[in-house]
Design a protein around this motif. Structure first.
Motif, PDB file in Angstrom:
ATOM      1  N   TRP A  59       0.836  -1.195   0.000  1.00  0.00           N
ATOM      2  CA  TRP A  59       0.000   0.000   0.000  1.00  0.00           C
ATOM      3  C   TRP A  59       0.877   1.253   0.000  1.00  0.00           C
ATOM      4  CZ3 TRP A  59      -5.006   0.062  -1.302  1.00  0.00           C
ATOM      5  CH2 TRP A  59      -5.688  -1.156  -1.264  1.00  0.00           C
ATOM      6  N   ARG A  60       1.941   1.164  -0.798  1.00  0.00           N
ATOM      7  CA  ARG A  60       2.799   2.299  -1.131  1.00  0.00           C
ATOM      8  C   ARG A  60       3.147   2.159  -2.600  1.00  0.00           C
ATOM      9  NH1 ARG A  60       5.153   0.283   3.470  1.00  0.00           N
ATOM     10  NH2 ARG A  60       6.776  -0.720   2.218  1.00  0.00           N
ATOM     11  N   VAL A  61       3.102   3.243  -3.327  1.00  0.00           N
ATOM     12  CA  VAL A  61       3.424   3.184  -4.748  1.00  0.00           C
ATOM     13  C   VAL A  61       4.888   2.796  -4.917  1.00  0.00           C
ATOM     14  CG1 VAL A  61       3.594   4.510  -6.891  1.00  0.00           C
ATOM     15  CG2 VAL A  61       1.658   4.862  -5.355  1.00  0.00           C
ATOM     16  N   ASP A  62       5.148   1.849  -5.838  1.00  0.00           N
ATOM     17  CA  ASP A  62       6.517   1.434  -6.147  1.00  0.00           C
ATOM     18  C   ASP A  62       7.384   2.657  -6.434  1.00  0.00           C
ATOM     19  OD1 ASP A  62       7.190  -1.644  -7.910  1.00  0.00           O
ATOM     20  OD2 ASP A  62       6.185  -1.331  -5.981  1.00  0.00           O
ATOM     21  N   GLU A  63       8.604   2.609  -5.952  1.00  0.00           N
ATOM     22  CA  GLU A  63       9.483   3.770  -6.051  1.00  0.00           C
ATOM     23  C   GLU A  63       9.643   4.247  -7.486  1.00  0.00           C
ATOM     24  OE1 GLU A  63      13.979   5.028  -4.629  1.00  0.00           O
ATOM     25  OE2 GLU A  63      12.967   3.336  -3.670  1.00  0.00           O
ATOM     26  N   ARG A  83      -2.737   4.566 -14.702  1.00  0.00           N
ATOM     27  CA  ARG A  83      -3.353   5.808 -14.274  1.00  0.00           C
ATOM     28  C   ARG A  83      -3.102   5.977 -12.774  1.00  0.00           C
ATOM     29  NH1 ARG A  83      -3.056   5.847 -18.943  1.00  0.00           N
ATOM     30  NH2 ARG A  83      -4.752   5.926 -20.499  1.00  0.00           N
ATOM     31  N   ARG A  84      -2.692   7.168 -12.388  1.00  0.00           N
ATOM     32  CA  ARG A  84      -2.389   7.438 -10.987  1.00  0.00           C
ATOM     33  C   ARG A  84      -3.673   7.443 -10.161  1.00  0.00           C
ATOM     34  NH1 ARG A  84       1.115  12.669  -8.947  1.00  0.00           N
ATOM     35  NH2 ARG A  84       1.183  12.172  -6.724  1.00  0.00           N
ATOM     36  N   HIS A  85      -3.566   7.058  -8.897  1.00  0.00           N
ATOM     37  CA  HIS A  85      -4.705   7.029  -7.991  1.00  0.00           C
ATOM     38  C   HIS A  85      -4.198   7.175  -6.557  1.00  0.00           C
ATOM     39  CE1 HIS A  85      -3.508   2.877  -7.012  1.00  0.00           C
ATOM     40  NE2 HIS A  85      -3.329   2.732  -8.318  1.00  0.00           N
ATOM     41  N   TYR A  86      -5.120   7.450  -5.679  1.00  0.00           N
ATOM     42  CA  TYR A  86      -4.808   7.568  -4.253  1.00  0.00           C
ATOM     43  C   TYR A  86      -4.520   6.182  -3.679  1.00  0.00           C
ATOM     44  CZ  TYR A  86      -5.882   8.019   0.760  1.00  0.00           C
ATOM     45  OH  TYR A  86      -5.856   7.957   2.129  1.00  0.00           O
ATOM     46  N   VAL A  87      -3.483   6.100  -2.833  1.00  0.00           N
ATOM     47  CA  VAL A  87      -3.139   4.848  -2.158  1.00  0.00           C
ATOM     48  C   VAL A  87      -3.202   5.093  -0.654  1.00  0.00           C
ATOM     49  CG1 VAL A  87      -1.384   3.074  -1.789  1.00  0.00           C
ATOM     50  CG2 VAL A  87      -1.670   4.093  -4.058  1.00  0.00           C
ATOM     51  N   PRO A  88      -4.191   4.520   0.046  1.00  0.00           N
ATOM     52  CA  PRO A  88      -4.321   4.788   1.489  1.00  0.00           C
ATOM     53  C   PRO A  88      -3.268   4.038   2.300  1.00  0.00           C
ATOM     54  CG  PRO A  88      -5.994   3.218   0.776  1.00  0.00           C
ATOM     55  CD  PRO A  88      -5.265   3.652  -0.461  1.00  0.00           C
ATOM     56  N   PRO A  89      -2.510   4.727   3.134  1.00  0.00           N
ATOM     57  CA  PRO A  89      -1.514   4.043   3.969  1.00  0.00           C
ATOM     58  C   PRO A  89      -2.155   3.198   5.056  1.00  0.00           C
ATOM     59  CG  PRO A  89      -1.634   6.361   4.554  1.00  0.00           C
ATOM     60  CD  PRO A  89      -2.506   6.182   3.351  1.00  0.00           C
ATOM     61  N   ALA A  97     -12.953   4.199   0.025  1.00  0.00           N
ATOM     62  CA  ALA A  97     -13.859   4.835  -0.930  1.00  0.00           C
ATOM     63  C   ALA A  97     -13.096   5.818  -1.821  1.00  0.00           C
ATOM     64  CB  ALA A  97     -14.988   5.543  -0.195  1.00  0.00           C
ATOM     65  N   TRP A  98     -12.177   6.590  -1.219  1.00  0.00           N
ATOM     66  CA  TRP A  98     -11.414   7.545  -2.019  1.00  0.00           C
ATOM     67  C   TRP A  98     -10.454   6.817  -2.957  1.00  0.00           C
ATOM     68  CZ3 TRP A  98     -11.278  11.362  -4.795  1.00  0.00           C
ATOM     69  CH2 TRP A  98     -10.124  12.083  -5.103  1.00  0.00           C
ATOM     70  N   PHE A  99      -9.878   5.722  -2.507  1.00  0.00           N
ATOM     71  CA  PHE A  99      -9.044   4.892  -3.384  1.00  0.00           C
ATOM     72  C   PHE A  99      -9.840   4.465  -4.616  1.00  0.00           C
ATOM     73  CE2 PHE A  99      -8.244   0.356  -4.436  1.00  0.00           C
ATOM     74  CZ  PHE A  99      -6.988   0.463  -5.000  1.00  0.00           C
ATOM     75  N   GLU A 100     -11.022   3.868  -4.382  1.00  0.00           N
ATOM     76  CA  GLU A 100     -11.839   3.396  -5.500  1.00  0.00           C
ATOM     77  C   GLU A 100     -12.275   4.556  -6.395  1.00  0.00           C
ATOM     78  OE1 GLU A 100     -12.404   0.362  -6.352  1.00  0.00           O
ATOM     79  OE2 GLU A 100     -12.093  -0.876  -4.564  1.00  0.00           O
ATOM     80  N   ALA A 101     -12.675   5.677  -5.771  1.00  0.00           N
ATOM     81  CA  ALA A 101     -13.140   6.827  -6.553  1.00  0.00           C
ATOM     82  C   ALA A 101     -12.033   7.388  -7.433  1.00  0.00           C
ATOM     83  CB  ALA A 101     -13.680   7.910  -5.620  1.00  0.00           C
ATOM     84  N   SER A 102     -10.815   7.469  -6.887  1.00  0.00           N
ATOM     85  CA  SER A 102      -9.711   8.021  -7.671  1.00  0.00           C
ATOM     86  C   SER A 102      -9.346   7.110  -8.840  1.00  0.00           C
ATOM     87  CB  SER A 102      -8.493   8.276  -6.774  1.00  0.00           C
ATOM     88  OG  SER A 102      -7.961   7.062  -6.253  1.00  0.00           O
ATOM     89  N   VAL A 103      -9.399   5.783  -8.619  1.00  0.00           N
ATOM     90  CA  VAL A 103      -9.168   4.845  -9.717  1.00  0.00           C
ATOM     91  C   VAL A 103     -10.230   5.037 -10.802  1.00  0.00           C
ATOM     92  CG1 VAL A 103      -9.175   2.393 -10.365  1.00  0.00           C
ATOM     93  CG2 VAL A 103      -8.006   3.124  -8.273  1.00  0.00           C
ATOM     94  N   LEU A 104     -11.489   5.134 -10.371  1.00  0.00           N
ATOM     95  CA  LEU A 104     -12.608   5.255 -11.310  1.00  0.00           C
ATOM     96  C   LEU A 104     -12.544   6.564 -12.091  1.00  0.00           C
ATOM     97  CD1 LEU A 104     -15.318   4.252 -12.433  1.00  0.00           C
ATOM     98  CD2 LEU A 104     -16.429   5.303 -10.448  1.00  0.00           C
ATOM     99  N   ILE A 105     -12.302   7.669 -11.395  1.00  0.00           N
ATOM    100  CA  ILE A 105     -12.311   8.973 -12.058  1.00  0.00           C
ATOM    101  C   ILE A 105     -11.209   9.062 -13.104  1.00  0.00           C
ATOM    102  CG2 ILE A 105     -11.914  11.441 -11.704  1.00  0.00           C
ATOM    103  CD1 ILE A 105     -13.288  11.055  -8.926  1.00  0.00           C
ATOM    104  N   HIS A 106      -9.981   8.704 -12.733  1.00  0.00           N
ATOM    105  CA  HIS A 106      -8.870   8.847 -13.672  1.00  0.00           C
ATOM    106  C   HIS A 106      -9.008   7.858 -14.828  1.00  0.00           C
ATOM    107  CE1 HIS A 106      -4.299   9.841 -14.091  1.00  0.00           C
ATOM    108  NE2 HIS A 106      -4.998  10.133 -15.171  1.00  0.00           N
TER     109      HIS A 106
END
Length: 420
Positions: A59-63, A83-89, A97-106
């Protein structure tokens, strides 16, 4: 059908796979989406993947992907659109919900160009299922969602904060993703009632089990144990994979407190890792290891004495851990601390490679581990059922063939595109 058509059955087809998880992720859903897309590319299809930035299970974006907004790359003949999205720590219903929403929107704002012949989406990502359905509807092509987890049930069962309120929202998104699908794949028959409850016609449901995506162990077991610092004669109980809420890994911490002579190894990553380390309180018989690389993953599994799969008692019908296929390949016995009526218990019983104990009960788990330690020949015999079960039911060839049959059925007599 000519020999060439037999080996390249999807020549001149264009396929889109939507999966929030994809290579280089090595665990969870990513490897299945990756191998499926690469298989179809090798079968002649022009294959695109719409995915996120690699982030699981840490749950961290690869470097190497940090700071990127969008990207396109070619991997083994597959065009991968990221596509970039929010990754909750940390996990909560709101963060998820924000993770899913950011994936969907982008993903919705920037889908891959062109019209596919079919769209296959991997769910547990609600966003992936909804995006797959939207893209398929836009182009008037078949949509095949593959249910790896039921997120509505997951929200209710996993213990995530605010999960009860999230369950209704997740269920509505799942209905949207599944309602008009040409066919719905489920990885285990225990998911069928949940999918039916979402309004799916039973005639459209197909069981497409996950296959093992790792190689059999090849290293010398004693040498691997020595490299890891596991003394000969010390019983090693290992859990590999995601460290999340639904795994209920506190039971392993409590077992370590009860049994200082047993080495408990938690190998992997996840949003609960640091919390588990704090609860372990410096116990000398607990190790936290990073995820093993693909080249020695099953060697590490095979070096353990017993492999653990744990779930919260509330987890029944929303998840069958992908780690089981790797566990079975290793040839070591599995102890499953899971609900007896769930899909995970069904799979362990079917394999004959493990024993079941009550979930969230460290004493029962310890008793099972000690019984296996007391009879190593019986433990070895139990573990040996795993590779046999994989060979008969969970081979990569068999798994991919099921998807080929599903795709062929859905495409039917739809005309092929002209040769490129």
């Amino acid at each position: 059908m000519s020999a060439d058509e037999h080996h390249r059955p999807f020549e001149n087809r264009r396929l889109l796979v939507v999966s929030t998880n994809y290579a280089p992720e090595l665990t969870g859903i990513g490897p299945y989406a990756t191998q499926l897309a690469e298989h179809w590319a090798a079968s002649g299809a022009r294959t695109d993947v719409l995915t996120g930035m690699p982030h699981y299970p840490a749950w961290r974006v690869d470097e190497q992907y940090r700071g990127r907004w969008r990207g396109q790359e070619s991997r083994e003949g597959v065009t991968v659109h990221r596509r970039r999205h929010y990754v909750p720590p940390r996990q909560s219903a709101l963060r998820r919900a924000w993770f899913e929403a950011s994936v969907l929107i982008h993903g919705t704002l920037a889908p891959p160009p062109g019209r596919p012949d079919a769209v296959v989406s991997q769910m547990p990502s609600l966003a992936g299922g909804v995006m797959g359905a939207r893209i398929a509807r836009r182009h008037g092509v078949p949509h095949i969602p593959v249910v790896q987890d039921l997120m509505g049930a997951a929200a209710a069962q996993s213990g995530i904060r605010g999960g009860g309120r999230a369950a209704a929202v997740a269920g509505a998104a799942e209905r949207y993703a599944l309602r008009d699908a040409a066919a719905v794949g489920v990885i285990h028959e225990s998911f069928v009632p949940g999918v039916l409850a979402l309004g799916v016609d039973p005639a459209r449901i197909r069981v497409v089990p996950n296959w093992t995506h790792v190689e059999r162990p090849s290293a010398d077991r004693a040498a691997t144990r020595a490299r890891l610092g596991w003394r000969e004669g010390t019983q090693v109980l290992l859990h590999s994979g995601n460290m999340g809420l639904k795994q209920g890994l506190d039971v392993l911490i409590e077992l370590a407190r009860l049994a200082p002579d047993i080495r408990v190894v938690l190998m992997g990553d996840g949003n609960q890792r640091e919390g588990l380390r704090e609860r372990a309180g410096g116990l000398p018989n607990i190790d936290f290891l990073p995820p093993a690389g693909a080249d020695d993953f099953t060697d590490v599994l095979a070096a353990a004495d017993v492999l653990a799969v744990t779930q919260r008692a509330s987890v029944l019908d929303m998840s069958v851990p992908s780690k089981l296929t790797s566990y079975f390949v290793s040839g070591r016995p599995v102890v499953a601390s899971v609900a007896d009526e769930g899909g995970t218990a069904d799979e362990v019983r079917r394999s004959g490679a493990g024993v079941l104990v009550a979930p969230e009960d460290p004493a029962a788990l310890l008793d099972a581990v000690r019984k296996l330690a007391g009879d190593p020949e019986a433990a070895d015999a139990l573990g040996a059922h795993g590779p046999d079960y994989v060979a008969q039911h969970l081979s990569r060839e068999a798994g991919l063939a099921r998807f080929d049959a599903l795709l062929t059925e859905v495409l039917g007599d739809a005309p092929r595109r002209p040769s490129r």
